[in-house]
Design a protein around this motif. Structure first.
Motif, short mmCIF file in Angstrom:
data_model
loop_
_atom_site.label_atom_id
_atom_site.label_comp_id
_atom_site.label_asym_id
_atom_site.label_seq_id
_atom_site.Cartn_x
_atom_site.Cartn_y
_atom_site.Cartn_z
N GLU A 113 0.82 -1.21 0.00
CA GLU A 113 0.00 0.00 0.00
C GLU A 113 0.85 1.26 0.00
O GLU A 113 0.57 2.21 -0.74
CB GLU A 113 -0.88 0.03 1.25
N ALA A 114 1.90 1.25 0.83
CA ALA A 114 2.75 2.44 0.93
C ALA A 114 3.37 2.74 -0.43
O ALA A 114 3.38 3.88 -0.89
CB ALA A 114 3.84 2.22 1.97
N ILE A 115 3.85 1.67 -1.07
CA ILE A 115 4.44 1.85 -2.40
C ILE A 115 3.38 2.35 -3.37
O ILE A 115 3.62 3.25 -4.17
CB ILE A 115 5.06 0.53 -2.89
N GLY A 116 2.18 1.76 -3.24
CA GLY A 116 1.08 2.18 -4.11
C GLY A 116 0.78 3.66 -3.95
O GLY A 116 0.56 4.36 -4.93
N ARG A 117 0.78 4.12 -2.69
CA ARG A 117 0.50 5.54 -2.44
C ARG A 117 1.56 6.41 -3.09
O ARG A 117 1.26 7.41 -3.74
CB ARG A 117 0.46 5.81 -0.94
N GLU A 118 2.81 5.98 -2.92
CA GLU A 118 3.91 6.75 -3.51
C GLU A 118 3.78 6.81 -5.03
O GLU A 118 3.93 7.86 -5.64
CB GLU A 118 5.24 6.07 -3.15
N LEU A 119 3.47 5.65 -5.60
CA LEU A 119 3.31 5.60 -7.06
C LEU A 119 2.18 6.51 -7.50
O LEU A 119 2.27 7.22 -8.50
CB LEU A 119 3.02 4.16 -7.51
N HIS A 120 1.10 6.48 -6.72
CA HIS A 120 -0.07 7.29 -7.06
C HIS A 120 0.32 8.77 -7.08
O HIS A 120 -0.04 9.51 -8.00
CB HIS A 120 -1.17 7.03 -6.04
N HIS A 121 1.08 9.17 -6.05
CA HIS A 121 1.52 10.56 -5.96
C HIS A 121 2.34 10.93 -7.20
O HIS A 121 2.12 11.97 -7.83
CB HIS A 121 2.35 10.73 -4.69
N ILE A 122 3.27 10.04 -7.57
CA ILE A 122 4.13 10.32 -8.73
C ILE A 122 3.31 10.38 -10.01
O ILE A 122 3.49 11.26 -10.86
CB ILE A 122 5.24 9.26 -8.85
N ASP A 123 2.35 9.45 -10.11
CA ASP A 123 1.51 9.44 -11.32
C ASP A 123 0.74 10.74 -11.47
O ASP A 123 0.56 11.25 -12.57
CB ASP A 123 0.54 8.26 -11.27
N GLU A 124 0.29 11.28 -10.32
CA GLU A 124 -0.42 12.56 -10.38
C GLU A 124 0.48 13.65 -10.93
O GLU A 124 0.09 14.45 -11.78
CB GLU A 124 -0.92 12.95 -8.99
N ARG A 125 1.73 13.67 -10.40
CA ARG A 125 2.68 14.67 -10.89
C ARG A 125 2.89 14.49 -12.40
O ARG A 125 2.87 15.46 -13.15
CB ARG A 125 4.04 14.51 -10.18
N LEU A 126 3.09 13.25 -12.80
CA LEU A 126 3.36 12.98 -14.23
C LEU A 126 2.19 13.43 -15.08
O LEU A 126 2.37 14.04 -16.14
CB LEU A 126 3.61 11.48 -14.44
N ALA A 127 0.97 13.15 -14.60
CA ALA A 127 -0.21 13.52 -15.39
C ALA A 127 -0.29 15.04 -15.51
O ALA A 127 -0.62 15.57 -16.58
CB ALA A 127 -1.47 12.98 -14.72
N GLU A 128 0.05 15.74 -14.40
CA GLU A 128 -0.01 17.19 -14.42
C GLU A 128 1.00 17.76 -15.42
O GLU A 128 0.66 18.60 -16.25
CB GLU A 128 0.28 17.71 -13.01
N ILE A 129 2.22 17.25 -15.35
CA ILE A 129 3.26 17.73 -16.27
C ILE A 129 2.87 17.43 -17.71
O ILE A 129 3.03 18.26 -18.60
CB ILE A 129 4.62 17.09 -15.93
N ASN A 130 2.30 16.25 -17.89
CA ASN A 130 1.84 15.89 -19.24
C ASN A 130 0.81 16.88 -19.75
O ASN A 130 0.81 17.24 -20.92
CB ASN A 130 1.24 14.49 -19.21
N ARG A 131 -0.09 17.29 -18.85
CA ARG A 131 -1.12 18.26 -19.27
C ARG A 131 -0.48 19.58 -19.65
O ARG A 131 -0.86 20.19 -20.64
CB ARG A 131 -2.14 18.47 -18.14
N VAL A 132 0.50 19.99 -18.85
CA VAL A 132 1.21 21.24 -19.18
C VAL A 132 1.86 21.12 -20.55
O VAL A 132 1.72 22.00 -21.41
CB VAL A 132 2.27 21.56 -18.12
N LEU A 133 2.53 19.98 -20.77
CA LEU A 133 3.20 19.78 -22.06
C LEU A 133 2.20 19.77 -23.20
O LEU A 133 2.46 20.27 -24.29
CB LEU A 133 4.02 18.49 -22.04
N ALA A 134 1.00 19.19 -22.92
CA ALA A 134 -0.03 19.16 -23.95
C ALA A 134 -0.50 20.57 -24.29
O ALA A 134 -0.73 20.90 -25.46
CB ALA A 134 -1.21 18.30 -23.50
N VAL A 135 -0.63 21.42 -23.26
CA VAL A 135 -1.02 22.82 -23.50
C VAL A 135 0.05 23.51 -24.34
O VAL A 135 -0.27 24.21 -25.32
CB VAL A 135 -1.22 23.56 -22.16
N PHE A 136 1.31 23.28 -23.99
CA PHE A 136 2.39 23.87 -24.78
C PHE A 136 2.31 23.42 -26.23
O PHE A 136 2.47 24.20 -27.16
CB PHE A 136 3.76 23.47 -24.21
N GLU A 137 2.06 22.13 -26.39
CA GLU A 137 2.01 21.57 -27.73
C GLU A 137 0.87 22.21 -28.53
O GLU A 137 0.97 22.39 -29.73
CB GLU A 137 1.84 20.04 -27.65
#
Lengths: 650, 154
Positions: free
Chosen positions: A48-72
């Motif tokens: 679970e702890a690892i899952g939470r950490e992964l979830h947190h990172i995935d959120e960051r990745l999704a956010e950055i991806n959205r920013v990159l999509a806006v730039f694109e």
């Protein structure tokens, strides 16, 4: 030819230092982690702890991806012609990357600014659409200068506003026939309907009459003022909106200059994710963790040094792999051979008990490609293209290998083209022989190359047998097999080589080796019957020579490719020469030359690659190689968006 | 026109016509699928282009044989004897007919290879090799056509 020997790494450390070790191993990129077997997982750390950490990172990745999509969206990257094939990567130096990583905090506020700007952009766009819709609906009424307050008419006169899609005389005639007094004016029109205003006496049944004829009463959506005034306001507003939209787009374009920052961060979090995922492959107790992985044997000391230099309490050891373990495969060869590993990788990596065929392939692929392309000019162009690509583009190790492979192959064509004196289809000096004039000789050279390569393959297979301690197989199997094949060849073609005198002995030797092959097949079988049963199989071995020679014949494709390329080249030259004489013919001549040779070059480098690699895969590998190894996949820093110009020394 | 010349012309036509038709058809099969893959992922243009171009070689082989035959009887100039004419005709057959079928079938294999490019781009080299296998028979036909051509003397 070498498969890199691997060692098994075991590392134990304190649980709270786990992340530091993983980060360091990832930076090194030399260790492939082994997932512990299920019964070994005395883990106390919940998934679970690892899952939470992964979830947190995935959120960051999704956010950055959205920013990159806006730039694109607002500042799209335009790939150049080469980048269409190779993909776009942002190239950074290590310092630049570190600078970007230091700006993590700033990135948060930048993200907000980007999202706010995008939100505002969306809102403004909707607003603009709304205004435009309103303008479109008011436009037909533009000519109505009566303010909305007066549309209700006076005490005696009523106003009828509406649209009609046919000749207005139909309406006026209807009113006249009912003897209704009226006045009307056309106000405007859109694509299908005209818009009118009718003035009639309030007590007259004008509206019913008009309706009956198909007149549709309607009013502009307006509560005060004249239509024209409203339109002017709206138009001004539209311009204002367009201006703010342009402003926001500019702002976003400026923000998009921070693209490398977000790309760097994306890669950072992506690698962070790999690191966290790697935690799943650790053994964890209450206070201690354990880690197992594969390390190239030559790198063991380096791994140990780096781990020790962390200065944390740990225990590390390297052990030799057990025989039944599946070891990941990494190839390592001399620099000249390295590009040809690419061909082996494209087929399949060797299993751990096989040999790496890269070095054996290298000279033969070089010659095959050279024969198939067969023109020094084309070869030179191909090699030059590779050099330019390597200089201009930043490529990963895979791309670089591919470029070197084609560079070497191009040199093969230069070599063969110079031998046969063929430069862009021209024969400038008497070469060794001319391909078009002596195609039989070309065929013999091609088949000869095939024979040499397949003999080499058989020798390698014998060598593998010897290495595995199977001397009998090497001598009685492969050795006799080669003698038998040679015997067959000499029996069939000996007279051509001036060996008539030895015709009889050759026949006997061939017959003898055939016998040995049959007997050889019975080797290792216990009992008379088993040995007897092996005889048909031995006969089948002899029949295998048909397969061998059909493999040799397969090399005739080199002759066909070389010949068709050469003939095509000379035809192009002929056409170019024919147009040269005509007035301004030289322009067409040059165009024909460039276009024709361009096309021929493109098709030939492709055909040469396909068929040369096929000869390695099907004919050559058939003699000693199966493949099926698992590639070495260490935990390392991946580069998704950015590309580091110079790897930092680790 | 002398009958021999007529047969010779027919030989050239057979070599170029059928292999050309086959290649055009084969390339179109692969090309249609490639266009579909590229609409989803424009980055795959390079890899799909290679597979799409593969069935084009049969047309080239036919053209080369046809051109060589034209050169041979253009060099003589006069009418071609009947036997030589029929030899030209027969020379055109292998590359013409094998070219036709192998190009169409290679187009289908190349199209399947483009499926590999779409779903597992890292394995696309294997798709290219599969498509290359089909071409073997066009190559054999080309070699035979060429040696038949080489044996004609005018």
């Amino acid at each position: 030819m070498a498969i890199v020997p691997m060692k098994r790494l075991e590392l134990y450390g304190l649980k709270r230092h786990k992340a530091s070790y993983l980060a360091e191993l990832q930076r090194l990129g030399l260790v492939e982690l082994i997932k512990p077997a299920a019964e070994e997982r005395w883990t106390t750390e919940s998934g679970e702890a690892i899952g939470r950490e992964l979830h947190h990172i995935d959120e960051r990745l999704a956010e950055i991806n959205r920013v990159l999509a806006v730039f694109e969206r607002f500042a799209p990257q335009r790939p150049s012609f080469v980048e269409q094939f190779a993909g776009i990567k942002t190239v950074l130096t290590w310092e630049e990357q570190q600078n970007y990583l230091a700006r993590q905090e700033e990135a948060v506020s930048l993200t907000d600014r980007v999202f706010n700007a995008e939100k505002e952009h969306t809102w403004l766009e909707q607003e603009k659409l709304r205004v435009e819709r309103e303008i479109a609906s008011l436009q037909p009424w533009a000519g109505l200068d009566l303010p909305a307050e007066d549309w209700k008419g006076s005490k005696r006169v009523a106003l009828l506003l509406g649209s009609f899609d046919r000749d207005p005389r139909l309406l006026t005639e209807a009113l006249a026939s009912e003897q209704i007094a009226y006045y009307f004016r056309q106000i405007g029109a859109d694509d299908h309907r005209q818009y009118y205003i009718f003035f009639c006496l309030r007590e007259s049944p004008a509206e019913e009459v008009l309706r009956a004829k198909g007149f549709l009463p309607a009013r502009p959506e307006l509560t005060t003022g004249a239509v024209g005034e409203r339109l002017a306001v709206l138009t001004a507003k539209k311009q204002e909106l367009a201006a703010s939209l342009a402003q926001i787009e500019d702002k976003l374009k400026t923000l998009a200059e921070e693209r490398p920052l977000f790309q760097t961060l994306y890669d950072f979090w992506y690698n962070q994710r790999l690191q966290v995922e790697a935690k799943n492959q650790l053994l964890t107790g209450k206070a201690v963790f354990g880690l197992e992985g594969w390390v190239p044997a030559a790198q063991c000391t380096r791994v140990e040094q780096v781990i020790t230099s962390l200065g944390l309490p740990h225990y590390i050891r390297f052990i030799d792999p057990q025989t039944e373990e599946e070891i990941p495969i990494l190839l390592e060869n001399k620099k000249v051979v390295t590009p040809f590993e690419k061909l082996v990788e494209a087929f399949s990596l060797p299993r751990q008990d096989e040999v790496d065929p890269s070095a054996a392939i290298a000279p033969f692929f070089f010659l095959c490609y050279g024969m198939a392309l067969g023109d020094a000019g084309y070869g030179l162009v191909l090699s030059l293209i590779c050099v330019v690509l390597m200089a201009k583009l930043t490529m990963g190790p895979g791309g670089r290998k591919m470029a070197w492979l084609f560079f070497a192959s191009g040199l093969g064509a230069v070599f063969f083209g110079l031998l046969t004196s063929s430069i862009f289809g021209y024969s400038l000096y008497p070469g060794f022989f001319n391909v078009i004039e002596k195609p039989q000789l070309l065929l013999i050279v091609a088949l000869g190359l095939g024979l040499v390569q397949l003999y080499t393959g058989t020798v390698i297979s014998a060598w593998i047998s010897i290495k595995n301690g199977d001397w009998a197989e090497a001598v009685l199997g492969k050795g006799v097999w080669l003698l038998f094949l040679t015997g067959l060849l000499l029996t069939a073609g000996g007279s051509q080589l001036g060996l008539e005198a030895y015709a009889q002995p050759t026949k006997y030797v061939t017959a003898l080796t055939a016998g040995l092959l049959v007997i050889g097949n019975a080797r290792g079988k216990k009992g008379f019957w088993a040995k007897l049963k092996a005889v048909p199989g031995g006969l089948l071995n002899i029949y295998g020579s048909v397969g061998f020679f059909s493999d040799v014949l397969s090399y005739s494709r080199l002759m066909a490719l070389g010949l068709s390329g050469a003939v095509m080249g000379s035809i192009i030259n002929l056409f170019a020469e024919m147009t040269w004489g005509a007035p301004v013919g030289w322009i067409f001549s040059i165009i024909i030359f460039l276009f024709g040779h361009g096309l021929n070059f493109g098709l030939n480098i492709l055909g040469a690659y396909v068929h040369s690699s096929r000869l390695q895969y099907l004919e050559f590998f058939n003699t000693f190689f199966t493949g099926g190894g698992r590639p070495f996949a260490p935990l390392k820093l991946e580069q998704i968006n950015i590309f580091l110009k110079k790897e930092r020394e680790v | 026109m002398v009958l021999g010349t007529l047969y010779a012309f027919l030989g050239v036509a057979i070599a170029v016509l059928f292999s050309g038709i086959g290649s055009a058809y084969g390339v179109s099969i692969a090309g249609k699928l490639a266009a579909g893959v590229v609409t989803e992922d424009p980055k795959k243009f390079g890899q799909t282009l290679i597979l799409t171009a593969l069935p084009g070689t049969q047309g080239i082989y036919g053209f080369v044989i046809g051109m060589l035959m034209v050169f041979k009887f253009a060099a003589v100039g006069g009418p071609i004897p009947l036997e030589a004419g029929i030899r030209f005709l027969i020379t055109g057959l292998p590359i013409g007919i094998v070219g036709l079928f192998s190009a169409v079938l290679q187009g289908k294999v190349a199209a399947a290879g483009i499926g590999i490019v779409a779903k597992r781009p890292e394995e696309s080299a294997k798709g290219i090799v599969y498509a290359g296998l089909v071409e073997t028979y066009a190559i054999l036909a080309f070699i035979i056509s060429f040696f038949l051509y080489n044996s004609i003397t005018l």
